[in-house]
Design a protein around this motif. Structure first.
Motif, PDB file in Angstrom:
ATOM      1  N   LEU B  99       0.862  -1.193   0.000  1.00  0.00           N
ATOM      2  CA  LEU B  99       0.000   0.000   0.000  1.00  0.00           C
ATOM      3  C   LEU B  99       0.890   1.232   0.000  1.00  0.00           C
ATOM      4  O   LEU B  99       2.026   1.186   0.481  1.00  0.00           O
ATOM      5  CB  LEU B  99      -0.890   0.003   1.257  1.00  0.00           C
ATOM      6  CG  LEU B  99      -1.847  -1.185   1.398  1.00  0.00           C
ATOM      7  CD1 LEU B  99      -2.591  -1.092   2.731  1.00  0.00           C
ATOM      8  CD2 LEU B  99      -2.831  -1.225   0.247  1.00  0.00           C
ATOM      9  N   ASN B 108      -5.801   4.578  -1.622  1.00  0.00           N
ATOM     10  CA  ASN B 108      -5.079   3.404  -2.108  1.00  0.00           C
ATOM     11  C   ASN B 108      -5.963   2.563  -3.022  1.00  0.00           C
ATOM     12  O   ASN B 108      -5.520   2.074  -4.057  1.00  0.00           O
ATOM     13  CB  ASN B 108      -4.599   2.561  -0.925  1.00  0.00           C
ATOM     14  CG  ASN B 108      -3.172   2.889  -0.534  1.00  0.00           C
ATOM     15  OD1 ASN B 108      -2.249   2.614  -1.304  1.00  0.00           O
ATOM     16  ND2 ASN B 108      -2.995   3.479   0.629  1.00  0.00           N
ATOM     17  N   VAL B 109      -7.210   2.391  -2.608  1.00  0.00           N
ATOM     18  CA  VAL B 109      -8.119   1.561  -3.395  1.00  0.00           C
ATOM     19  C   VAL B 109      -8.452   2.243  -4.727  1.00  0.00           C
ATOM     20  O   VAL B 109      -8.651   1.585  -5.743  1.00  0.00           O
ATOM     21  CB  VAL B 109      -9.404   1.260  -2.579  1.00  0.00           C
ATOM     22  CG1 VAL B 109     -10.394   0.466  -3.411  1.00  0.00           C
ATOM     23  CG2 VAL B 109      -9.048   0.498  -1.315  1.00  0.00           C
ATOM     24  N   GLU B 110      -8.451   3.567  -4.719  1.00  0.00           N
ATOM     25  CA  GLU B 110      -8.777   4.306  -5.947  1.00  0.00           C
ATOM     26  C   GLU B 110      -7.699   4.193  -7.021  1.00  0.00           C
ATOM     27  O   GLU B 110      -7.954   4.424  -8.199  1.00  0.00           O
ATOM     28  CB  GLU B 110      -8.936   5.801  -5.629  1.00  0.00           C
ATOM     29  CG  GLU B 110     -10.278   6.167  -5.065  1.00  0.00           C
ATOM     30  CD  GLU B 110     -10.347   7.667  -4.795  1.00  0.00           C
ATOM     31  OE1 GLU B 110      -9.558   8.426  -5.355  1.00  0.00           O
ATOM     32  OE2 GLU B 110     -11.197   8.057  -3.987  1.00  0.00           O
ATOM     33  N   ARG B 123     -14.737   7.268  -8.857  1.00  0.00           N
ATOM     34  CA  ARG B 123     -13.631   6.555  -8.203  1.00  0.00           C
ATOM     35  C   ARG B 123     -13.913   6.396  -6.725  1.00  0.00           C
ATOM     36  O   ARG B 123     -13.793   5.327  -6.154  1.00  0.00           O
ATOM     37  CB  ARG B 123     -12.338   7.365  -8.351  1.00  0.00           C
ATOM     38  CG  ARG B 123     -11.597   7.166  -9.617  1.00  0.00           C
ATOM     39  CD  ARG B 123     -10.123   7.450  -9.452  1.00  0.00           C
ATOM     40  NE  ARG B 123      -9.772   8.711  -8.839  1.00  0.00           N
ATOM     41  CZ  ARG B 123      -9.464   9.825  -9.510  1.00  0.00           C
ATOM     42  NH1 ARG B 123      -9.475   9.835 -10.825  1.00  0.00           N
ATOM     43  NH2 ARG B 123      -9.130  10.919  -8.873  1.00  0.00           N
ATOM     44  N   ALA B 127     -14.501   2.954  -4.821  1.00  0.00           N
ATOM     45  CA  ALA B 127     -13.515   2.568  -3.814  1.00  0.00           C
ATOM     46  C   ALA B 127     -14.192   2.320  -2.471  1.00  0.00           C
ATOM     47  O   ALA B 127     -13.865   1.367  -1.756  1.00  0.00           O
ATOM     48  CB  ALA B 127     -12.446   3.655  -3.686  1.00  0.00           C
ATOM     49  N   ALA B 156      -5.692  -4.014   0.496  1.00  0.00           N
ATOM     50  CA  ALA B 156      -5.030  -4.430  -0.742  1.00  0.00           C
ATOM     51  C   ALA B 156      -5.973  -5.269  -1.597  1.00  0.00           C
ATOM     52  O   ALA B 156      -5.985  -5.159  -2.829  1.00  0.00           O
ATOM     53  CB  ALA B 156      -3.756  -5.205  -0.422  1.00  0.00           C
ATOM     54  N   ARG B 159      -8.382  -3.047  -3.230  1.00  0.00           N
ATOM     55  CA  ARG B 159      -7.739  -2.401  -4.361  1.00  0.00           C
ATOM     56  C   ARG B 159      -7.724  -3.328  -5.580  1.00  0.00           C
ATOM     57  O   ARG B 159      -7.864  -2.888  -6.723  1.00  0.00           O
ATOM     58  CB  ARG B 159      -6.308  -1.996  -3.979  1.00  0.00           C
ATOM     59  CG  ARG B 159      -5.553  -1.301  -5.099  1.00  0.00           C
ATOM     60  CD  ARG B 159      -4.140  -0.955  -4.675  1.00  0.00           C
ATOM     61  NE  ARG B 159      -3.376  -2.158  -4.384  1.00  0.00           N
ATOM     62  CZ  ARG B 159      -2.224  -2.174  -3.722  1.00  0.00           C
ATOM     63  NH1 ARG B 159      -1.718  -1.059  -3.254  1.00  0.00           N
ATOM     64  NH2 ARG B 159      -1.586  -3.303  -3.500  1.00  0.00           N
TER      65      ARG B 159
END
Lengths: 401, 249
Positions: B99, B108-110, B123, B127, B156, B159
């Protein structure tokens, strides 16, 4: 995509605030000093030009003596009043001619005395040199022709002898000659060469010749050309006329000189211009050093963020997108530095021009150039680290410790 | 689903280095993975399992042989085309999470969506949805340093799934976690596999983790030594503890 990348770059820069500030500092100082140097230089040039213009408009000065020093055959003979008349009569490009003669003298008024210059001349002098009357009047025709002992004071002499008192009608002594004050000149301040242009008194030339000098020599003839463009032509014509009047053979050098103030101003302007360019170039080197600072930090950043780069590549970023991201980070840093540097440079030059009493002029072209150069520095020095980042192998990058 | 299989490795070799330092990480591996499978790839250190995952994940290309992804020969693609494949079809989960530090969970997920050109508002919405899918919507504004290891791995995973990939590649996803968290993560992966029909290929050296999968492939010396398929339905798991310890010093 580009916009998102720029936002990403800004976020990255904010994540390392201290480091970003220090990196940017190099560019700030570089851009700032270029702008400060050039603004100061232009200010100095402008001041010199203005000062020379203040000596008189379209001014030519005729003096006896050769321009080049060296083995000359004795002292050059002085100019004569007829020379001035001849110039006025025969040179078409000339509008006003003021013959002058001068020496220094002790001027006494009441219990005060003051050592200053005494200039004998005509009323044309005021127009040629750009003086106006602050108090009283210029000489009357009777005074000019009759050699009446009257005088007009420069602003400095008036201040020294009279302070706030009204000097008109007062009688002072110039050397041994009693002299009535008929006027006071407006102040012109210091000349380019540092002398006080107001520290003198003026008498009619005839009175000066008869009562003070005891001869009819003319030291200097001040000439005003008809227009700004006519000075060169006037200079040539005056030279020809003077050679003829002084009976110089074709092989002989001039034993007089004709100075064109515009030429002198141009020469001085060229000197200060060259100095400005030199200082600007030296300051430009610091911009380059700032660029190397950015490259250094970007290289560190690429190494430090190897895993991040690996991740970005793994989730589908193309090499070119990673390249763009790092390039934009470098450009953002450098243009940010450039923008701050512009403000910094303007601030410095404002303060410096105030302190040095120079005119403060914003020079838009140099601001644009310095700013554009800072952005270019970002591209040039950001490219190598960015390319390094974009060429990483994602597998190796992800395993990087 | 008819048509070409999702993943097909044919006699794939992968050689690193040259001359004396040459390493044959894969030495003619054959493997076929169909949609909806949850495959555990096991093997000792140096058996080629990680290389296999890299090849299947389009991070690396075979030296010889062919890797067909949905019938497309990956070996013939250039780097940008590989990136395109990863962007649109694959998701990755790593042992060390990877990450971005000092970046919130939701940001992070975006990240993968940025490269897909998704608008900022969409986004954020997607996310947040992915984070809630892994049960972490309450931690969206936390940075990795403020999250536990299990939570980081779930971020993660969020993501990896935010792009709705066809296949999820997981490299030792439970390797850094304690046993309770391992179970959490494995249950999450099993759930993703069952409810979303995401094909998962997971490299692990822990037989316990392999038990959660529908199929286990064991690598040895760069080739597939054993494969629990055919018969994936009965969840036969090849126990390979003895093989595993051999490779370790």
């Amino acid at each position: 995509m580009i916009w998102a990348t720029i936002l990403m770059a800004i976020r990255e820069i904010r994540r390392n605030t201290m480091r970003s500030i220090l990196t940017t500092l190099g560019i700030v100082i570089g851009v700032g000093s270029v702008i400060a140097m050039v603004t100061l230089g232009r200010g100095a040039t402008a001041k010199i030009t203005a000062d020379i213009a203040s000596m008189g408009t379209n001014l030519l000065i005729v003096m006896p003596g050769a321009e080049r020093r060296g083995p000359t055959s004795g002292a050059a003979s002085p100019l004569k009043l007829d020379d001035a008349r001849a110039i006025e009569r025969e040179v078409a490009a000339v509008s006003k001619v003021a013959p002058t003669s001068g020496r220094s003298a002790l001027v006494v008024y009441g219990n005060k005395n003051y050592n200053t210059g005494v200039t004998g001349t005509t009323n044309e002098y005021f127009a040629v040199r750009g003086f106006t009357m602050a108090l009283g009047q210029s000489f009357s025709d009777a005074q000019l022709q009759g050699g009446t002992p009257v005088c007009i004071l420069g602003a400095t002499v008036r201040k020294e002898l009279f302070g706030p008192q009204d000097p008109i009608g007062a009688t002072l002594r110039v050397g041994a000659v009693p002299c009535t004050v008929v006027g006071v000149l407006s102040s012109k301040g210091q000349s380019t060469f540092g002398s006080d242009q107001d520290d003198f008194i003026v008498m009619p030339l005839s009175a000066f010749h008869r009562r003070i000098a005891g001869n009819t020599d003319v030291n200097t003839i001040f000439v005003s050309a008809v227009s700004d463009k006519a000075t060169t032509k006037a200079k040539e014509q005056i030279s020809l006329l003077m050679r003829e009047r002084r009976h110089l053979a074709a092989a002989q050098q001039d034993d007089f000189m004709v100075q064109d103030m515009k030429e002198i101003s141009k020469t001085l302007g060229n000197v200060t211009g060259a100095l400005t360019a030199l200082l600007g170039a030296i300051a430009g080197v610091s911009l380059l050093v700032g660029g190397i600072g950015i490259m250094n930090i970007m290289l560190v950043s690429v190494t430090e963020r190897t895993r991040e780069i690996g991740l970005r590549l793994a989730i589908g970023a193309r090499g070119s997108e990673v390249l763009l991201q790092f390039l934009i980070e470098a450009i953002t840093l450098s243009t940010l530095g450039g923008a701050i540097g512009v403000l910094f440079g303007l601030g410095i030059s404002l303060a410096a021009t105030r302190a040095l009493k120079l005119p403060f002029t914003v020079v838009p072209d140099i601001i644009l150039i310095a700013f554009a150069f800072s952005a270019t520095v970002g591209v040039a020095f950001g490219f190598l680290p960015a390319r390094k980042a974009s060429r990483l192998n994602p597998i190796a990058a992800l395993r990087h410790e | 689903m008819s048509g070409p299989p999702l993943v097909e490795l044919r006699d794939v070799t992968k050689v690193y280095g040259q001359g004396e330092s040459e390493v044959r990480a894969l030495a003619g591996a054959n493997l076929r993975i169909d949609d909806g499978e949850f495959v555990a790839v096991m093997g000792a250190s140096g058996s080629g399992k990680s290389t296999c995952l890299n090849v299947v994940g389009c991070l690396d290309q075979p030296t010889s042989g062919a890797y067909l992804f949905r019938g497309v020969d990956v070996g013939a693609l250039d780097l940008d085309q590989l990136a395109l494949l990863r962007k649109h079809y694959l998701g990755f989960v790593f042992q060390s999470y990877n990450l971005l530090a000092r970046t919130t969970a939701v940001e992070n997920v975006e990240l993968p969506l940025i490269y897909r050109g998704v608008s900022a508002s969409e986004r954020r919405a997607r996310a947040m949805q992915a984070l809630s899918d892994v049960g972490l919507e309450s931690r969206a504004k936390h940075t990795p340093a403020e999250l536990s290891g299990g939570q980081q791995q779930r971020v993660a995973i969020a993501r990896a799934i935010v792009t709705a990939p066809q296949m999820l590649l997981a490299d030792e996803p439970t390797g850094n976690l304690d046993s309770a968290r391992k179970v959490d993560i494995m249950n999450l992966l099993v759930d993703l596999n069952r409810t979303r029909k995401i094909t998962i290929v997971m490299v692990t050296h822990e037989p316990d983790m392999a038990e959660y999968t529908t199929r286990t492939v064991l690598f040895k010396d760069g080739v597939v030594e054993s494969d629990s398929k055919p018969g994936a339905e009965d969840r036969t798991v090849v126990r390979s503890g003895s093989d595993q310890s051999k490779g370790l010093p």
